[in-house]
Structure formats: structure tokens, C-alpha cells
Scaffold this motif. Structure first.
Motif, short mmCIF file in Angstrom:
data_model
loop_
_atom_site.label_atom_id
_atom_site.label_comp_id
_atom_site.label_asym_id
_atom_site.label_seq_id
_atom_site.Cartn_x
_atom_site.Cartn_y
_atom_site.Cartn_z
N CYS A 33 -9.83 0.30 -2.05
CA CYS A 33 -8.58 -0.23 -2.56
C CYS A 33 -7.44 0.56 -1.91
O CYS A 33 -7.32 1.77 -2.13
N PRO A 34 -6.58 -0.10 -1.09
CA PRO A 34 -5.55 0.60 -0.34
C PRO A 34 -4.33 1.02 -1.18
O PRO A 34 -3.21 0.97 -0.72
N VAL A 35 -4.57 1.41 -2.41
CA VAL A 35 -3.51 1.83 -3.33
C VAL A 35 -3.91 3.21 -3.86
O VAL A 35 -5.08 3.44 -4.14
N PRO A 36 -2.95 4.14 -4.01
CA PRO A 36 -3.30 5.46 -4.56
C PRO A 36 -4.00 5.35 -5.92
O PRO A 36 -3.68 4.49 -6.73
N ARG A 37 -4.95 6.23 -6.16
CA ARG A 37 -5.74 6.21 -7.39
C ARG A 37 -4.86 6.32 -8.64
O ARG A 37 -5.19 5.77 -9.69
N SER A 39 -2.10 4.94 -9.22
CA SER A 39 -1.44 3.67 -9.51
C SER A 39 -2.22 2.90 -10.56
O SER A 39 -3.45 2.90 -10.57
N HIS A 41 -1.35 -0.46 -11.12
CA HIS A 41 -0.86 -1.81 -10.87
C HIS A 41 -1.80 -2.56 -9.93
O HIS A 41 -2.53 -1.96 -9.15
N ASN A 43 -4.11 -4.16 -7.47
CA ASN A 43 -5.48 -3.97 -7.00
C ASN A 43 -6.19 -2.80 -7.65
O ASN A 43 -7.41 -2.85 -7.86
N MET A 44 -5.48 -1.71 -7.98
CA MET A 44 -6.14 -0.57 -8.61
C MET A 44 -6.62 -0.95 -10.01
O MET A 44 -7.69 -0.54 -10.44
N GLU A 65 -9.52 5.02 -1.18
CA GLU A 65 -8.34 4.39 -0.61
C GLU A 65 -8.61 3.76 0.74
O GLU A 65 -8.02 2.76 1.10
N HIS A 79 -7.79 -6.25 -1.50
CA HIS A 79 -6.53 -6.20 -0.76
C HIS A 79 -5.59 -7.26 -1.27
O HIS A 79 -5.96 -8.34 -1.58
#
Length: 79
Positions: A33-37, A39, A41, A43-44, A65, A79
């Protein structure tokens, strides 16, 4: 649940009311998941939900990530 008729490195015998004796495979799953852990919001939120579901089914789940070319039985990319 994931059922297989053949052995797996992480397989174990179980007994259930519906099917009797079977083999339950525990898969090592990577969720990318290309979002910081930190987050919570988009995709996370989905990654955390899928992680809970898959862990409840007995699988080992790692959320990352970005893909690090590590071994796994299943790779899921959000994504």
C-alpha cells in the motif's frame, strides 16, 4: 477458508464440523500500500481491513509501503 488437497510448508491438519478432516494452508501474504502506515485514509484503511480478515482466517499478513522483492505466497497491491 483456503483448502488444499496437497501439502504446503505451513499446512496443518484440522477437524471441522462441516467437512471432517482436511488440510488448512497458512499463507504468507504481503499487502503493498503506497501510503504511510500512520495514515488512516483510503487505501490504508482497506489494507488494515483486509489484514484483519486474512489474519482471522489464519494467514500471516505483512503491510508494506513498497515491494522489497521478499518471498511470499500471495502479493496484494492496493493503489
Amino acid at each position: 477458508m483456503c483448502w488444499r488437497a496437497f501439502g504446503h510448508a505451513h499446512s496443518r491438519k484440522i477437524v471441522t464440523k462441516q467437512t471432517g478432516v482436511g488440510i488448512k494452508s497458512t499463507m504468507h501474504i504481503r499487502l503493498i500500500c503506497p501510503v504511510p502506515r500512520a495514515s488512516r485514509h483510503g487505501n490504508m484503511t482497506s489494507a488494515l481491513r483486509w489484514s484483519r480478515i486474512l489474519k482471522a482466517l489464519g494467514h500471516r499478513v505483512v503491510i508494506e509501503e513498497k515491494y522489497q522483492s521478499a518471498n511470499c505466497d500471495l502479493l496484494l497491491a492496493l493503489h
